[in-house]
Design an enzyme around this catalytic site. Structure first.
Site, PDB file in Angstrom:
ATOM      1  N   TYR A 108       0.825  -1.214   0.000  1.00 46.80           N
ATOM      2  CA  TYR A 108       0.000   0.000   0.000  1.00 46.80           C
ATOM      3  C   TYR A 108       0.865   1.273   0.000  1.00 46.80           C
ATOM      4  O   TYR A 108       0.457   2.288  -0.557  1.00 46.80           O
ATOM      5  CB  TYR A 108      -1.004  -0.024   1.161  1.00 46.80           C
ATOM      6  N   ARG A 129       1.598   1.955  -3.570  1.00 49.64           N
ATOM      7  CA  ARG A 129       0.418   2.469  -4.287  1.00 49.64           C
ATOM      8  C   ARG A 129       0.092   3.898  -3.851  1.00 49.64           C
ATOM      9  O   ARG A 129      -0.350   4.705  -4.667  1.00 49.64           O
ATOM     10  CB  ARG A 129      -0.765   1.522  -4.067  1.00 49.64           C
ATOM     11  N   ASP A 141      -8.356   5.346  -4.602  1.00 47.14           N
ATOM     12  CA  ASP A 141      -7.658   6.585  -4.969  1.00 47.14           C
ATOM     13  C   ASP A 141      -8.584   7.787  -4.728  1.00 47.14           C
ATOM     14  O   ASP A 141      -9.771   7.628  -4.412  1.00 47.14           O
ATOM     15  CB  ASP A 141      -7.167   6.522  -6.438  1.00 47.14           C
ATOM     16  N   HIS A 194     -14.591   0.769  -0.478  1.00 44.90           N
ATOM     17  CA  HIS A 194     -13.492  -0.115  -0.083  1.00 44.90           C
ATOM     18  C   HIS A 194     -12.347   0.634   0.605  1.00 44.90           C
ATOM     19  O   HIS A 194     -11.232   0.126   0.658  1.00 44.90           O
ATOM     20  CB  HIS A 194     -12.985  -0.898  -1.306  1.00 44.90           C
ATOM     21  N   GLY A 238     -16.504   1.228 -15.448  1.00 46.89           N
ATOM     22  CA  GLY A 238     -15.208   0.589 -15.236  1.00 46.89           C
ATOM     23  C   GLY A 238     -15.115  -0.349 -14.055  1.00 46.89           C
ATOM     24  O   GLY A 238     -14.175  -0.256 -13.272  1.00 46.89           O
ATOM     25  N   THR A 239     -16.063  -1.256 -13.974  1.00 45.91           N
ATOM     26  CA  THR A 239     -15.963  -2.283 -12.923  1.00 45.91           C
ATOM     27  C   THR A 239     -16.396  -3.616 -13.497  1.00 45.91           C
ATOM     28  O   THR A 239     -17.324  -3.680 -14.305  1.00 45.91           O
ATOM     29  CB  THR A 239     -16.798  -1.926 -11.665  1.00 45.91           C
TER      30      THR A 239
HETATM   31  C1  BJW Z   1     -12.108   0.061 -18.128  1.00 45.90           C
HETATM   32  C2  BJW Z   1     -11.023   0.629 -18.740  1.00 45.90           C
HETATM   33  C3  BJW Z   1     -11.212   1.906 -19.226  1.00 45.90           C
HETATM   34  C4  BJW Z   1     -10.411  -1.295 -18.124  1.00 45.90           C
HETATM   35  N1  BJW Z   1     -12.391   2.513 -19.087  1.00 45.90           N
HETATM   36  N2  BJW Z   1     -13.273   0.675 -17.996  1.00 45.90           N
HETATM   37  C5  BJW Z   1     -18.297 -16.083  -3.325  1.00 45.90           C
HETATM   38  C6  BJW Z   1     -19.401 -15.548  -3.952  1.00 45.90           C
HETATM   39  C7  BJW Z   1     -19.806 -14.236  -3.703  1.00 45.90           C
HETATM   40  C8  BJW Z   1     -19.121 -13.446  -2.820  1.00 45.90           C
HETATM   41  C9  BJW Z   1     -18.029 -13.971  -2.199  1.00 45.90           C
HETATM   42  C10 BJW Z   1     -17.614 -15.268  -2.455  1.00 45.90           C
HETATM   43  N3  BJW Z   1     -16.509 -15.505  -1.713  1.00 45.90           N
HETATM   44  C11 BJW Z   1     -16.220 -14.388  -1.010  1.00 45.90           C
HETATM   45  C12 BJW Z   1     -17.141 -13.452  -1.298  1.00 45.90           C
HETATM   46  C13 BJW Z   1     -17.192 -12.071  -0.753  1.00 45.90           C
HETATM   47  C14 BJW Z   1     -16.099 -11.206  -1.330  1.00 45.90           C
HETATM   48  C15 BJW Z   1     -16.221 -11.243  -2.848  1.00 45.90           C
HETATM   49  O1  BJW Z   1     -17.040 -10.577  -3.443  1.00 45.90           O
HETATM   50  N4  BJW Z   1     -15.366 -12.004  -3.519  1.00 45.90           N
HETATM   51  C16 BJW Z   1     -15.460 -12.139  -4.985  1.00 45.90           C
HETATM   52  C17 BJW Z   1     -14.084 -11.983  -5.593  1.00 45.90           C
HETATM   53  C18 BJW Z   1     -16.094 -13.474  -5.285  1.00 45.90           C
HETATM   54  N5  BJW Z   1     -16.332  -9.868  -0.819  1.00 45.90           N
HETATM   55  C19 BJW Z   1     -15.834  -9.462   0.331  1.00 45.90           C
HETATM   56  O2  BJW Z   1     -15.083 -10.158   0.990  1.00 45.90           O
HETATM   57  C20 BJW Z   1     -16.272  -8.095   0.808  1.00 45.90           C
HETATM   58  N6  BJW Z   1     -16.755  -8.168   2.118  1.00 45.90           N
HETATM   59  C21 BJW Z   1     -17.834  -8.901   2.420  1.00 45.90           C
HETATM   60  O3  BJW Z   1     -18.434  -9.560   1.599  1.00 45.90           O
HETATM   61  O4  BJW Z   1     -18.186  -8.815   3.716  1.00 45.90           O
HETATM   62  C22 BJW Z   1     -19.323  -9.585   4.104  1.00 45.90           C
HETATM   63  C23 BJW Z   1     -19.042 -10.278   5.363  1.00 45.90           C
HETATM   64  C24 BJW Z   1     -20.079 -10.939   5.925  1.00 45.90           C
HETATM   65  C25 BJW Z   1     -19.859 -11.600   7.101  1.00 45.90           C
HETATM   66  C26 BJW Z   1     -18.620 -11.576   7.684  1.00 45.90           C
HETATM   67  C27 BJW Z   1     -17.591 -10.903   7.112  1.00 45.90           C
HETATM   68  C28 BJW Z   1     -17.805 -10.251   5.937  1.00 45.90           C
HETATM   69  C29 BJW Z   1     -15.094  -7.140   0.830  1.00 45.90           C
HETATM   70  C30 BJW Z   1     -14.577  -6.873  -0.532  1.00 45.90           C
HETATM   71  C31 BJW Z   1     -13.351  -5.989  -0.471  1.00 45.90           C
HETATM   72  C32 BJW Z   1     -12.737  -5.792  -1.845  1.00 45.90           C
HETATM   73  N7  BJW Z   1     -11.482  -5.204  -1.714  1.00 45.90           N
HETATM   74  C33 BJW Z   1     -10.687  -4.936  -2.931  1.00 45.90           C
HETATM   75  C34 BJW Z   1      -9.226  -4.667  -2.513  1.00 45.90           C
HETATM   76  C35 BJW Z   1      -9.068  -3.506  -1.605  1.00 45.90           C
HETATM   77  C36 BJW Z   1      -8.725  -2.237  -2.310  1.00 45.90           C
HETATM   78  C37 BJW Z   1      -7.343  -2.222  -2.901  1.00 45.90           C
HETATM   79  O5  BJW Z   1      -6.404  -2.885  -2.437  1.00 45.90           O
HETATM   80  O6  BJW Z   1      -7.197  -1.478  -3.876  1.00 45.90           O
HETATM   81  O7  BJW Z   1     -11.254  -3.859  -3.659  1.00 45.90           O
HETATM   82  S1  BJW Z   1     -10.686  -6.276  -4.085  1.00 45.90           S
HETATM   83  C38 BJW Z   1     -10.627  -5.284  -5.523  1.00 45.90           C
HETATM   84  O8  BJW Z   1     -11.802  -5.598  -6.313  1.00 45.90           O
HETATM   85  C39 BJW Z   1     -10.768  -3.844  -5.035  1.00 45.90           C
HETATM   86  C40 BJW Z   1     -11.796  -3.315  -5.976  1.00 45.90           C
HETATM   87  O9  BJW Z   1     -12.444  -2.186  -5.423  1.00 45.90           O
HETATM   88  C41 BJW Z   1     -12.707  -4.476  -6.222  1.00 45.90           C
HETATM   89  C42 BJW Z   1     -13.515  -4.381  -7.488  1.00 45.90           C
HETATM   90  O10 BJW Z   1     -12.714  -4.430  -8.619  1.00 45.90           O
HETATM   91  P1  BJW Z   1     -13.076  -3.558  -9.882  1.00 45.90           P
HETATM   92  O11 BJW Z   1     -13.014  -2.124  -9.548  1.00 45.90           O
HETATM   93  O12 BJW Z   1     -14.319  -4.054 -10.503  1.00 45.90           O
HETATM   94  O13 BJW Z   1     -11.789  -3.839 -10.804  1.00 45.90           O
HETATM   95  P2  BJW Z   1     -11.550  -5.009 -11.871  1.00 45.90           P
HETATM   96  O14 BJW Z   1     -10.078  -5.033 -12.144  1.00 45.90           O
HETATM   97  O15 BJW Z   1     -12.170  -6.264 -11.465  1.00 45.90           O
HETATM   98  O16 BJW Z   1     -12.332  -4.527 -13.150  1.00 45.90           O
HETATM   99  C43 BJW Z   1     -11.893  -3.389 -13.884  1.00 45.90           C
HETATM  100  C44 BJW Z   1     -12.900  -3.109 -14.976  1.00 45.90           C
HETATM  101  O17 BJW Z   1     -12.461  -1.953 -15.642  1.00 45.90           O
HETATM  102  C45 BJW Z   1     -12.993  -4.228 -16.012  1.00 45.90           C
HETATM  103  O18 BJW Z   1     -14.364  -4.525 -16.259  1.00 45.90           O
HETATM  104  C46 BJW Z   1     -12.344  -3.625 -17.233  1.00 45.90           C
HETATM  105  O19 BJW Z   1     -12.922  -4.079 -18.472  1.00 45.90           O
HETATM  106  C47 BJW Z   1     -12.616  -2.161 -17.040  1.00 45.90           C
HETATM  107  N8  BJW Z   1     -11.706  -1.257 -17.719  1.00 45.90           N
HETATM  108  N9  BJW Z   1      -9.984  -0.313 -18.718  1.00 45.90           N
HETATM  109  C48 BJW Z   1     -13.399   1.821 -18.459  1.00 45.90           C
HETATM  110  N10 BJW Z   1     -10.194   2.542 -19.873  1.00 45.90           N
END
Ligand code: BJW
Length: 234
Positions: A56, A59, A92, A107, A172-173
């Site tokens: 971090y 970053r 960010d 997040h 963009g997600t």
């Molecule tokens: C463009 C572009 C351009 C490119 N123009 N676009 C099984 C099933 C369902 C859920 C779960 C499961 N197992 C676990 C879970 C829960 C889990 C989860 O969802 N996991 C999945 C991976 C399956 N979630 C959690 O754990 C969350 N907490 C939770 O559920 O708590 C409940 C709970 C209950 C009871 C007890 C305890 C808890 C917490 C989630 C935290 C996510 N954290 C992160 C990292 C931290 C931040 C960091 O370090 O930066 O957050 S993970 C990472 O993914 C980050 C992001 O915010 C997040 C989303 O990603 P994002 O933004 O969508 O990015 P990408 O790379 O995936 O996509 C980019 C997109 O941009 C693409 O579509 C490209 O095409 C596009 N793109 N260029 C426009 N120029």
């Protein structure tokens, strides 16, 4: 049809991609070469806090060298015509620097830290964070980031905003990370949802949307087009 007054803008890493911040998933993504659970989970933090802090710190340093792009600026400009709330998964600060005045960070935020013992003790922290950096009560500070398996404290405010939306603009997600990816389910069922992404992924919640319009392409090009479209709606 109800006239659009309020727009919820849900953003992910793709909105900052053209500013030079890597997305997470896919080739060249931030997770490539990293075991996600090593750097973005409580287990990883307990195993190797130095590695997590350095991840971090790097970053945080990199964020200082990037600037908002046309998509961030356009989203800010929408405020001139509509009530706008940005709900971002990004850590960010490019929406704020682009001029958006209401931003919910689902997040966490890279330039903040919090106490490991009390998640409500949050502090601004523009520089590097090290082991031994303590809060006033003497507990270690950690990045103010929501890691996998952790609760999403800003979810409730985000749901309330969605409940009152007249339109949702998604930018963009990959719509894979929950609960953020489920937020559209809390918006009224009949409202327009625009989704800007070069590789849009229709998750279960979006597959249920009645008025989904896709803008396939980069955010800097397609956000202004989506905005024009929203303005043209009756
Ligand atoms: C463009 C572009 C351009 C490119 N123009 N676009 C099984 C099933 C369902 C859920 C779960 C499961 N197992 C676990 C879970 C829960 C889990 C989860 O969802 N996991 C999945 C991976 C399956 N979630 C959690 O754990 C969350 N907490 C939770 O559920 O708590 C409940 C709970 C209950 C009871 C007890 C305890 C808890 C917490 C989630 C935290 C996510 N954290 C992160 C990292 C931290 C931040 C960091 O370090 O930066 O957050 S993970 C990472 O993914 C980050 C992001 O915010 C997040 C989303 O990603 P994002 O933004 O969508 O990015 P990408 O790379 O995936 O996509 C980019 C997109 O941009 C693409 O579509 C490209 O095409 C596009 N793109 N260029 C426009 N120029």
């Amino acid at each position: 049809m109800k006239k659009i007054k309020k727009i919820c803008v849900l953003t992910g890493a793709g909105v900052s991609a053209e500013s030079g911040i890597a997305t997470f998933r896919g080739a060249g993504g931030l997770w490539e070469g990293h075991d996600i659970m090593e750097v973005a989970s409580p287990q990883g933090w307990h195993r190797n806090p130095e590695l997590v802090l350095e991840f971090y710190n790097q970053r945080r340093r990199a964020m200082k060298n990037v600037v908002p792009n046309k998509a961030h600026y356009t989203i800010a400009e929408i405020e001139k015509n509509f009530e706008v709330v940005v709900i971002t998964q990004n850590i960010d600060d490019l929406h704020e620097r682009g001029g958006s005045t209401r931003v919910i960070h689902l997040h966490g935020e890279l330039n903040k830290v919090r106490s490991v013992l009390n998640g409500h003790e949050i502090y601004d922290w523009p520089g590097d964070l090290h082991l031994g950096d303590l809060c006033p009560e003497g507990s270690q500070l950690r990045p103010h980031i929501v890691w996998f398996g952790e609760m999403v404290p800003m979810l409730e405010p985000a749901i309330r905003e969605m409940n009152n939306a007249d339109c949702v603009l998604i930018v963009g997600t990959s719509m894979q990370v929950y609960p953020a990816a489920s937020l559209t389910a809390y918006a009224p069922g009949n409202i327009p949802i625009c989704y800007v992404d070069p590789n849009p992924q229709i998750n279960y919640e979006l597959s249920r949307a009645n008025r989904l319009k896709i803008f396939k392409g980069p955010a800097t090009v397609e956000v202004p087009r989506a905005f024009e479209y929203i303005q043209s709606l009756p």
